[in-house]
Design an enzyme around this catalytic site. Structure first.
Site, PDB file in Angstrom:
ATOM      1  N   SER A   1      -6.429  -2.353 -10.080  1.00  0.00           N
ATOM      2  CA  SER A   1      -6.587  -2.805 -11.467  1.00  0.00           C
ATOM      3  C   SER A   1      -7.424  -4.066 -11.576  1.00  0.00           C
ATOM      4  CB  SER A   1      -5.207  -3.056 -12.088  1.00  0.00           C
ATOM      5  OG  SER A   1      -4.550  -4.130 -11.432  1.00  0.00           O
ATOM      6  N   ASN A   2      -7.343  -4.970 -10.577  1.00  0.00           N
ATOM      7  CA  ASN A   2      -7.964  -6.285 -10.738  1.00  0.00           C
ATOM      8  C   ASN A   2      -9.383  -6.370 -10.197  1.00  0.00           C
ATOM      9  OD1 ASN A   2      -6.883  -6.022  -8.143  1.00  0.00           O
ATOM     10  ND2 ASN A   2      -6.564  -8.222  -7.893  1.00  0.00           N
TER      11      ASN A   2
ATOM     12  N   LYS B   1      -8.068   8.436  -6.989  1.00  0.00           N
ATOM     13  CA  LYS B   1      -7.274   8.480  -8.215  1.00  0.00           C
ATOM     14  C   LYS B   1      -7.687   7.246  -9.016  1.00  0.00           C
ATOM     15  CE  LYS B   1      -3.884   8.219 -11.241  1.00  0.00           C
ATOM     16  NZ  LYS B   1      -4.236   6.855 -11.743  1.00  0.00           N
ATOM     17  N   ALA B   2      -8.445   7.465 -10.092  1.00  0.00           N
ATOM     18  CA  ALA B   2      -8.996   6.363 -10.875  1.00  0.00           C
ATOM     19  C   ALA B   2      -7.891   5.547 -11.530  1.00  0.00           C
ATOM     20  CB  ALA B   2      -9.932   6.903 -11.949  1.00  0.00           C
ATOM     21  N   HIS B   3      -8.109   4.244 -11.653  1.00  0.00           N
ATOM     22  CA  HIS B   3      -7.160   3.415 -12.399  1.00  0.00           C
ATOM     23  C   HIS B   3      -7.416   3.602 -13.888  1.00  0.00           C
ATOM     24  CE1 HIS B   3      -4.582   0.191 -13.655  1.00  0.00           C
ATOM     25  NE2 HIS B   3      -4.194   0.007 -12.399  1.00  0.00           N
TER      26      HIS B   3
ATOM     27  N   GLY C   1      -2.476  -3.065  -4.989  1.00  0.00           N
ATOM     28  CA  GLY C   1      -1.758  -3.225  -6.249  1.00  0.00           C
ATOM     29  C   GLY C   1      -0.452  -3.956  -6.046  1.00  0.00           C
ATOM     30  N   SER C   2       0.529  -3.597  -6.840  1.00  0.00           N
ATOM     31  CA  SER C   2       1.800  -4.318  -6.848  1.00  0.00           C
ATOM     32  C   SER C   2       2.691  -3.888  -5.690  1.00  0.00           C
ATOM     33  CB  SER C   2       2.541  -4.063  -8.163  1.00  0.00           C
ATOM     34  OG  SER C   2       2.964  -2.707  -8.230  1.00  0.00           O
TER      35      SER C   2
ATOM     36  N   GLU D   1      -2.111  -2.866   0.239  1.00  0.00           N
ATOM     37  CA  GLU D   1      -2.238  -4.328   0.128  1.00  0.00           C
ATOM     38  C   GLU D   1      -1.539  -4.702  -1.159  1.00  0.00           C
ATOM     39  OE1 GLU D   1      -3.401  -7.474  -1.723  1.00  0.00           O
ATOM     40  OE2 GLU D   1      -5.411  -6.602  -1.598  1.00  0.00           O
TER      41      GLU D   1
ATOM     42  N   CYS E   1      -5.587 -11.462  -5.536  1.00  0.00           N
ATOM     43  CA  CYS E   1      -4.488 -11.304  -4.577  1.00  0.00           C
ATOM     44  C   CYS E   1      -4.377 -12.500  -3.646  1.00  0.00           C
ATOM     45  CB  CYS E   1      -4.665 -10.017  -3.777  1.00  0.00           C
ATOM     46  SG  CYS E   1      -6.323  -9.741  -3.147  1.00  0.00           S
TER      47      CYS E   1
ATOM     48  N   GLU F   1       6.228 -13.835  -5.992  1.00  0.00           N
ATOM     49  CA  GLU F   1       4.904 -13.883  -6.601  1.00  0.00           C
ATOM     50  C   GLU F   1       4.990 -13.698  -8.115  1.00  0.00           C
ATOM     51  OE1 GLU F   1       0.553 -11.693  -6.218  1.00  0.00           O
ATOM     52  OE2 GLU F   1       2.376 -10.501  -6.015  1.00  0.00           O
TER      53      GLU F   1
END
Length: 493
Positions: A155-156, A181-183, A238-239, A262, A298, A387
């Site tokens: 996403s970022n 797989k597209a965001h 991602g998360s 990650e 990140c 975080e």
């Protein structure tokens, strides 16, 4: 721009579900409707990838290098429209769009160069010296791709860590077909990049199925891909929640597969007294590292350990004021902003000494925040050790090395640690040895934000920073996630 899935070289829109991306600054949805992939379309993309792997895996490295270089050519040809879509879907700046595009191209060309130079793939051992056997077999170890890989767009980083980002490029370099797989936050940018990759694949005569691009707003398509027996590895940025869910899904398959994820990271920064006394001019740089692009990196420094000295209080106040006054930015999506503000409020409501806060001036913005706590408060409250993804950091002041080590032991695995000091340090220093057990990259007198693509880079770390701290997600070494060894014995060289 079409809103269809790309199954190999064919566009496909068989589903009845659709979604639209939006401008996070205004909330306005764009005109193009993106059609969510169906189970049949997922199956076809995996079947094509499995068939493509049979030939693509055995192409000469130079042939794969030609493919990667052509992707770079196609991205350059679409640069203006890509950057325009990038900005409206992410609310990130034109400068950031240019940086990510150039980074993406650099990754492609760097892996192509490494392939052309013959890195990664072969080890030959015909030596009889110092071996207890009278006759030593001739051995050749070949590194080959593991099979079709699923990559989830981040996403970022709509370009550098997504459709043609590091996971995709390293997997293609390894000989693995890729299904992206597209965001959904940046489905338009992702679709444009996918088109460039597919054109390059056809120009360089790659097998159909070497790349596919699937769209979905919910989790169903990703879950089906990870569960599909034809998929052999997964790349995710991602998360922690998302990465752990994929790891669990992959682990319960009949054939478990690796998920290279990650995930979350607090990225501790240690400022010793000698630094504080001499380098107050670094305050602006530290505040920028915390708040730039709404803190959506990140490697953003989430924890700052500051040694107590006569200048510590003034240093913390100056840093807090800079964080509060730093311009606010729109976050990538309303859901990210909502999660950030909830976690931020939870931390602010904890037992703390002091808080510096900025002002929100627009929709989907995160309030710049710097908390100040004692070491005792930090060590006793788990909320402060977690975080908070956004323009948020916690200053923990400490009296001596013993207190510092106590606080660092509370930190989970992280991507980076930064140490600012006048002291001479090497790998034998006790602080560096402790940090090396906690993180993947240690920076001396430098900021953690900014990850260089190089052979020596490690972008990973002990869980939960990544799912497997033995690997990197950035740099030439990232290819080893998608390779496995096969030894040939008594074959001609």
């Amino acid at each position: 721009m079409h809103g269809q899935n790309s199954i190999g070289f064919q566009r496909s829109a068989e589903g009845t579900l659709s979604f639209k991306s939006s401008n996070p600054s205004s909330g306005e949805k764009f005109q193009t409707a993106f059609i969510q992939a169906t189970p049949d379309e997922v199956n076809r993309s995996v079947e094509l990838a499995a068939n493509a792997f049979i030939t693509y895996n055995f192409f000469a490295p130079q042939r794969r290098a030609h493919f990667l270089n052509e992707i770079a050519v196609q991205l350059r040809a679409r640069a203006d429209e890509l950057k325009s879509m990038f900005c409206v879907e992410s609310a990130l700046t034109a400068e950031r769009a240019e940086q990510e595009l150039q980074r993406t191209i650099f990754q492609l060309e760097s892996f192509a160069k490494a392939l052309n130079e013959g890195e990664f793939f072969a080890t030959i051992d015909n030596s009889n010296e110092d071996n207890f056997l009278a006759i030593v077999p001739k051995l050749q170890r070949r590194m080959q791709g593991v099979g079709p890989v699923v990559v989830f767009g981040a996403s970022n980083f709509p370009l550098a860590y997504s459709t043609a980002g590091g996971d995709t490029v390293s997997a293609l370099a390894a000989g693995c077909p890729v299904i992206v797989k597209a965001h959904p936050f940046h489905a338009g940018t992702s679709s444009m990049v996918a088109e460039a990759i597919l054109v390059a694949a056809q120009i360089t005569q790659m097998p159909e199925g070497v790349f596919s691009h699937l769209l979905a707003e919910d989790f169903s398509v990703g879950q089906q891909l990870v569960s599909h027996p034809g998929i052999k590895a997964v790349g995710f940025t991602g998360s922690l929640e998302g990465g752990r869910a994929l790891m669990d899904l992959a682990a319960v398959r009949r054939e478990p597969i690796p998920v290279f994820a990650e995930m979350g990271s607090v990225n501790p920064m240690i400022l010793q007294a000698d630094f504080i006394a001499k380098y107050e001019d670094q305050l602006d740089s530290i505040a920028t590292s915390i708040c730039n692009a709404a803190g959506q990196f990140c490697t953003q420094p989430g924890l700052i350990f500051v040694e107590e000295c006569p200048k510590t209080k003034g240093f913390i106040t100056s840093l807090g004021n800079r964080v509060a006054d730093f311009g606010t930015s729109t976050m990538l999506h309303s859901s990210i902003a909502e999660k950030y503000n909830a976690l931020r409020q939870k931390a602010v409501s904890s037992e703390i000494e002091q808080v510096f806060e900025g002002e929100i001036k627009g929709e989907n913005q995160g309030k710049n925040t710097l908390l100040v706590v004692t070491m005792e408060q930090f060590c006793s409250q788990e909320t402060l050790q977690q975080e908070v993804f956004g323009p948020f950091s916690i200053v923990i002041h400490y009296a001596n090395q013993q207190e510092l080590f106590k606080g660092l032991q509370k930190i989970a695995g992280a991507l980076t640690a930064s140490v600012f000091t006048e002291e001479q340090m090497d790998f034998q220093h006790p602080l560096i040895q402790l940090l090396s057990s906690k993180v993947g990259r240690i920076i001396l007198n430098g900021l953690p934000t900014g990850v260089t693509v190089s052979s020596a880079m490690t972008h990973g770390g002990p869980f939960p920073a990544s799912s497997d701290g033995r690997y990197t997600a950035v740099g030439m070494g990232s290819i080893y996630r998608w390779l496995r060894p096969v030894t040939l014995q008594n074959f001609s060289q």
